[in-house]
Structures are given as structure tokens and as C-alpha cells.
Design a protein around this motif. Structure first.
Motif, PDB file in Angstrom:
ATOM      1  N   VAL A 176       0.828  -1.211   0.000  1.00 15.85           N
ATOM      2  CA  VAL A 176       0.000   0.000   0.000  1.00 15.85           C
ATOM      3  C   VAL A 176       0.856   1.253   0.000  1.00 15.85           C
ATOM      4  O   VAL A 176       0.369   2.347   0.257  1.00 15.85           O
ATOM      5  N   TYR A 177       2.150   1.107  -0.313  1.00 14.67           N
ATOM      6  CA  TYR A 177       3.077   2.238  -0.272  1.00 14.67           C
ATOM      7  C   TYR A 177       3.505   2.723  -1.650  1.00 14.67           C
ATOM      8  O   TYR A 177       4.268   3.674  -1.754  1.00 14.67           O
ATOM      9  N   ASN A 178       2.996   2.100  -2.695  1.00 15.96           N
ATOM     10  CA  ASN A 178       3.449   2.457  -4.041  1.00 15.96           C
ATOM     11  C   ASN A 178       2.544   3.469  -4.731  1.00 15.96           C
ATOM     12  O   ASN A 178       2.625   3.658  -5.932  1.00 15.96           O
ATOM     13  N   GLY A 179       1.666   4.117  -4.011  1.00 19.46           N
ATOM     14  CA  GLY A 179       0.832   5.175  -4.586  1.00 19.46           C
ATOM     15  C   GLY A 179      -0.540   4.718  -5.020  1.00 19.46           C
ATOM     16  O   GLY A 179      -1.495   5.476  -4.929  1.00 19.46           O
ATOM     17  N   SER A 180      -0.683   3.515  -5.498  1.00 20.73           N
ATOM     18  CA  SER A 180      -1.990   3.008  -5.926  1.00 20.73           C
ATOM     19  C   SER A 180      -2.440   1.923  -4.958  1.00 20.73           C
ATOM     20  O   SER A 180      -1.687   0.999  -4.644  1.00 20.73           O
ATOM     21  N   SER A 181      -3.659   2.044  -4.476  1.00 23.43           N
ATOM     22  CA  SER A 181      -4.175   1.090  -3.505  1.00 23.43           C
ATOM     23  C   SER A 181      -4.986   0.009  -4.202  1.00 23.43           C
ATOM     24  O   SER A 181      -6.032   0.282  -4.798  1.00 23.43           O
ATOM     25  N   ASP A 182      -4.490  -1.208  -4.148  1.00 22.62           N
ATOM     26  CA  ASP A 182      -5.207  -2.366  -4.684  1.00 22.62           C
ATOM     27  C   ASP A 182      -5.745  -3.225  -3.554  1.00 22.62           C
ATOM     28  O   ASP A 182      -5.973  -4.420  -3.718  1.00 22.62           O
ATOM     29  N   LEU A 183      -5.942  -2.611  -2.392  1.00 25.29           N
ATOM     30  CA  LEU A 183      -6.330  -3.374  -1.213  1.00 25.29           C
ATOM     31  C   LEU A 183      -7.640  -4.111  -1.415  1.00 25.29           C
ATOM     32  O   LEU A 183      -7.712  -5.336  -1.231  1.00 25.29           O
ATOM     33  N   LEU A 184      -8.697  -3.408  -1.799  1.00 24.38           N
ATOM     34  CA  LEU A 184     -10.011  -4.023  -1.909  1.00 24.38           C
ATOM     35  C   LEU A 184     -10.055  -5.128  -2.960  1.00 24.38           C
ATOM     36  O   LEU A 184     -10.525  -6.244  -2.665  1.00 24.38           O
ATOM     37  N   PRO A 185      -9.587  -4.911  -4.205  1.00 24.79           N
ATOM     38  CA  PRO A 185      -9.647  -6.008  -5.184  1.00 24.79           C
ATOM     39  C   PRO A 185      -8.826  -7.227  -4.789  1.00 24.79           C
ATOM     40  O   PRO A 185      -9.234  -8.362  -5.051  1.00 24.79           O
ATOM     41  N   ILE A 200      -8.444  -5.497  11.407  1.00 18.21           N
ATOM     42  CA  ILE A 200      -7.822  -4.727  12.481  1.00 18.21           C
ATOM     43  C   ILE A 200      -6.972  -3.648  11.828  1.00 18.21           C
ATOM     44  O   ILE A 200      -6.021  -3.957  11.106  1.00 18.21           O
ATOM     45  N   ASP A 201      -7.324  -2.394  12.058  1.00 25.28           N
ATOM     46  CA  ASP A 201      -6.605  -1.311  11.397  1.00 25.28           C
ATOM     47  C   ASP A 201      -5.561  -0.703  12.324  1.00 25.28           C
ATOM     48  O   ASP A 201      -5.505  -0.974  13.512  1.00 25.28           O
ATOM     49  N   SER A 202      -4.737   0.151  11.736  1.00 21.31           N
ATOM     50  CA  SER A 202      -3.763   0.945  12.487  1.00 21.31           C
ATOM     51  C   SER A 202      -4.033   2.422  12.240  1.00 21.31           C
ATOM     52  O   SER A 202      -3.124   3.240  12.268  1.00 21.31           O
ATOM     53  N   GLY A 203      -5.298   2.754  12.000  1.00 24.17           N
ATOM     54  CA  GLY A 203      -5.712   4.099  11.631  1.00 24.17           C
ATOM     55  C   GLY A 203      -6.380   4.081  10.266  1.00 24.17           C
ATOM     56  O   GLY A 203      -6.116   3.203   9.439  1.00 24.17           O
ATOM     57  N   VAL A 204      -7.264   5.030  10.020  1.00 24.32           N
ATOM     58  CA  VAL A 204      -7.975   5.111   8.742  1.00 24.32           C
ATOM     59  C   VAL A 204      -8.025   6.559   8.273  1.00 24.32           C
ATOM     60  O   VAL A 204      -7.826   7.487   9.057  1.00 24.32           O
ATOM     61  N   LYS A 221     -12.052   4.601   5.129  1.00 27.62           N
ATOM     62  CA  LYS A 221     -13.005   3.841   5.955  1.00 27.62           C
ATOM     63  C   LYS A 221     -13.976   3.033   5.091  1.00 27.62           C
ATOM     64  O   LYS A 221     -14.321   1.896   5.435  1.00 27.62           O
ATOM     65  N   HIS A 222     -14.419   3.604   3.965  1.00 25.05           N
ATOM     66  CA  HIS A 222     -15.358   2.886   3.105  1.00 25.05           C
ATOM     67  C   HIS A 222     -14.686   1.668   2.468  1.00 25.05           C
ATOM     68  O   HIS A 222     -15.342   0.649   2.211  1.00 25.05           O
ATOM     69  N   GLU A 223     -13.386   1.775   2.232  1.00 28.34           N
ATOM     70  CA  GLU A 223     -12.638   0.659   1.658  1.00 28.34           C
ATOM     71  C   GLU A 223     -12.612  -0.528   2.625  1.00 28.34           C
ATOM     72  O   GLU A 223     -12.773  -1.686   2.208  1.00 28.34           O
ATOM     73  N   LEU A 224     -12.439  -0.255   3.899  1.00 29.34           N
ATOM     74  CA  LEU A 224     -12.426  -1.329   4.887  1.00 29.34           C
ATOM     75  C   LEU A 224     -13.806  -1.948   5.046  1.00 29.34           C
ATOM     76  O   LEU A 224     -13.936  -3.175   5.166  1.00 29.34           O
ATOM     77  N   ILE A 225     -14.836  -1.118   5.068  1.00 28.96           N
ATOM     78  CA  ILE A 225     -16.188  -1.650   5.200  1.00 28.96           C
ATOM     79  C   ILE A 225     -16.533  -2.520   3.996  1.00 28.96           C
ATOM     80  O   ILE A 225     -17.173  -3.572   4.133  1.00 28.96           O
ATOM     81  N   SER A 226     -16.094  -2.109   2.814  1.00 27.41           N
ATOM     82  CA  SER A 226     -16.351  -2.894   1.608  1.00 27.41           C
ATOM     83  C   SER A 226     -15.607  -4.223   1.630  1.00 27.41           C
ATOM     84  O   SER A 226     -16.043  -5.196   1.019  1.00 27.41           O
ATOM     85  N   ALA A 227     -14.462  -4.267   2.344  1.00 31.67           N
ATOM     86  CA  ALA A 227     -13.674  -5.499   2.408  1.00 31.67           C
ATOM     87  C   ALA A 227     -14.206  -6.475   3.445  1.00 31.67           C
ATOM     88  O   ALA A 227     -13.769  -7.630   3.488  1.00 31.67           O
ATOM     89  N   LEU A 228     -15.153  -6.040   4.295  1.00 29.10           N
ATOM     90  CA  LEU A 228     -15.729  -6.917   5.305  1.00 29.10           C
ATOM     91  C   LEU A 228     -16.719  -7.896   4.680  1.00 29.10           C
ATOM     92  O   LEU A 228     -17.467  -7.545   3.766  1.00 29.10           O
ATOM     93  N   GLY A 229     -16.726  -9.098   5.218  1.00 26.85           N
ATOM     94  CA  GLY A 229     -17.715 -10.060   4.793  1.00 26.85           C
ATOM     95  C   GLY A 229     -18.981  -9.949   5.627  1.00 26.85           C
ATOM     96  O   GLY A 229     -19.075  -9.143   6.559  1.00 26.85           O
ATOM     97  N   VAL A 230     -19.964 -10.752   5.301  1.00 28.33           N
ATOM     98  CA  VAL A 230     -21.224 -10.763   6.053  1.00 28.33           C
ATOM     99  C   VAL A 230     -20.952 -11.226   7.486  1.00 28.33           C
ATOM    100  O   VAL A 230     -20.287 -12.244   7.712  1.00 28.33           O
TER     101      VAL A 230
END
Length: 324
Positions: A176-185, A200-204, A221-230
């Protein structure tokens, strides 16, 4: 005897840390105990803790006995009122005092986040933000021990290399340090589109346009919520988290939950005494068995404690350990 003290007279004033001499009674009372401190971990003081939270702190009695090879873990708040809780546990012989002082708080946070808040179980999938941090490393080790599949993020090339060496405890390291965030996909790819069970985050980041250096690697924050499962659990350390109606709507649709991580509240209720002591005991046993292996931490002397504590308090340093 010398001690490290904090001066914070005004609510809006920057706290000052000083070393002062203090005297101890030569003869102890029936409910007093003298503890020799060999190492102490420094962490930021939260001056916003309301009085009502710690007024319920309980007191328990200790006999006048010499305590050797023990670990004392305490929480202390000082204003016009004072509440102190002291817990003493045996220290494993193979662990140094500096090692335990450096790791105990992070291990307590990891245990609280995974067991108390997230209720982790075998087969769950966990996303740990900044897994190379001392707290993140404890989360990875504890989760892997309990059969949880772990995904984590790296905030630098050096941290990425370190985390890759933790395989198979870590299933995937996401840059997540190269400028583009591919976390969610990537998270959706690793979970078959279902999302993770625990985050578990270290800040948002609360706003998409935040470009500050200290928040550049943090997820939105929306990225983390989208990554959560049911039915997922998001454990956050962000004190000022604000959720917009669309975020709440998405959490509602997923029946997901958000928990705030504040390990200091263990000492706020006498009803939690037994659970808290059990957690400390279990952490020390896992450290002695090699399940939890903390990162080495260079200790500073007492004379350097004021500078070290100021850097910790101002978030210029994650933590520090004082060796006495």
C-alpha cells in the motif's frame, strides 16, 4: 528513588515530563507492597479519559512480601483525582524484563482485538493493517496460532520483505506504499469475493482527499467496510472515527460491526478483574512458549526517559522501553 512524572495543569497545555526524586516509607503498611522495577514500557497518556470511566477502579490488597521475578502492569491517571490499578504476574525465566516490557502492551491489544472484540475462530480470515508494526506482528502470530488465515499490508519495501518471511503464517502481503491502492480487489480475490471476517486497522482516512504523509498508507473507511464479509467485525484504533449514512447502511446490510480498541478500559471495572488477569497469564505463557515473539526493542536509560516519553506522547515514536 527517582521517577518519571507528567505535568499537565491545563487541559489544552502540552504535557511536560520530568524526573523527580521521591521518598518511600521504610516500614510498609499491612496492605502495601514494594516492587522493584527493572524495565518499563512507555505508551501515550490519554488525558481525555472521562472521570466516570475510571472512578469504578477497584483496589485489592497485597501482603508485605518481597516480590521477585514478577511483572507489574498498571494503569494510572492523575488529575484532581487518582485511580491506580496494579497487577502482578510471574515472569517466565527465559524472557528478559526488557523483552516483556516492550511486548506486553501490544500483546494485550492483540488479544483484546481478536478474542474480546472479534471473537476469532478457526477458519476465519483476518486482514491486519501494517502487519510489520509491533502490534500488527502480535496480531499475526496470535491469529495464526488459532488457525486463522491472515492477510496483511506493508507500508514500505523493507516491511514488505520482512512480512514475506513470515509465510506460511501470512497468506498474502498487500503493498500500500506504491501510490496506488489495490487493497479491496486483492482482498476480494483472496476471499472469493466474500470479504474477510475480521479487520484490524492501524488508523484510517476519513476523507478521500487526505494526502498527509502520516495518512498516505492508511485505507479509507469505506474501503475497509467494503472489504468486510457478512457478519464481519472491524476493530479500529481510530478514536475520532465518523461513519456517514452510506457507511452505516453498508454495515447494516452485511450485519457487520465496528468495535473501538482501548485496552486501558480493562482496569475501569472490577467485574473484569478475573478476565484481565487471565489474559495477562495467557500472554506470558505464549511468550514463554515462543508463540508470541516480539520484535527486539532497544531500551533507554532513565535519564533519557523524558525525551523518549515526549516523542511517544506526540506520536513521533510508537513506543519506548526504559531499563532501570
Amino acid at each position: 528513588m527517582k521517577g518519571l512524572y507528567c505535568r499537565a495543569d491545563a487541559a489544552d497545555a502540552q504535557p511536560k515530563f520530568v524526573i523527580q526524586e521521591t521518598s518511600l516509607p521504610e516500614v510498609l503498611g499491612s496492605h502495601q507492597v514494594r516492587v522493584q522495577v527493572k524495565a518499563c514500557g512507555l505508551s501515550p497518556l490519554d488525558f481525555k479519559v472521562p472521570k466516570s470511566v475510571v472512578d469504578g477502579c477497584y483496589q485489592f490488597k497485597l501482603s508485605d512480601k518481597k516480590i521477585e521475578n514478577r511483572i507489574a502492569y498498571w494503569c494510572e491517571y492523575k488529575y484532581e483525582w487518582l485511580s491506580v490499578c496494579l497487577y502482578v504476574r510471574p515472569k517466565p525465566e527465559k524472557l528478559s524484563s526488557v523483552c516483556v516490557a516492550a511486548a506486553l502492551r501490544d500483546a494485550l491489544c492483540a488479544y483484546t482485538a481478536l478474542h474480546t472484540h472479534a471473537r476469532m475462530a478457526v477458519g476465519h480470515t483476518l486482514l491486519v493493517m501494517d502487519g510489520a508494526s509491533s502490534f500488527g506482528l502480535m496480531c499475526i502470530q496470535l491469529a495464526s496460532y488459532h488457525g486463522v488465515r491472515v492477510l496483511t499490508t506493508s507500508h514500505s519495501l523493507q516491511k514488505h520483505t520482512f512480512l514475506e518471511q513470515l509465510r506460511p503464517s501470512v497468506a498474502r502481503v498487500i503493498q500500500v506504499y506504491n501510490g496506488s491502492s489495490d487493497l479491496l480487489p486483492i482482498v476480494l480475490e483472496e476471499t472469493g469475493g466474500l470479504g474477510v471476517d475480521i479487520i484490524i486497522d492501524s488508523g484510517v482516512r476519513l476523507q478521500e482527499e487526505e494526502e498527509l504523509k502520516e495518512t498516505k498508507c492508511l485505507p479509507h473507511k469505506h474501503e475497509l467496510i467494503s472489504a468486510l464479509g457478512v457478519g464481519g467485525h472491524w476493530v479500529t484504533s481510530h478514536q475520532d472515527l465518523q461513519l456517514d449514512p452510506p457507511d452505516c447502511r453498508l454495515l447494516h446490510l452485511k450485519s457487520a460491526s465496528v468495535s473501538f480498541l482501548n485496552p486501558e478500559t480493562w482496569t475501569a471495572s472490577s467485574a473484569q478483574q478475573g478476565r484481565y488477569l487471565h489474559i495477562l497469564k495467557d500472554i506470558l505463557e505464549k511468550m514463554a512458549a515462543g508463540v508470541l515473539r516480539p520484535q527486539p526493542e532497544d531500551a533507554v536509560s532513565l535519564y533519557e526517559a523524558t525525551v523518549a516519553m515526549e516523542t511517544v506522547q506526540h506520536n513521533q515514536r510508537k513506543k519506548a522501553v526504559v531499563q532501570l
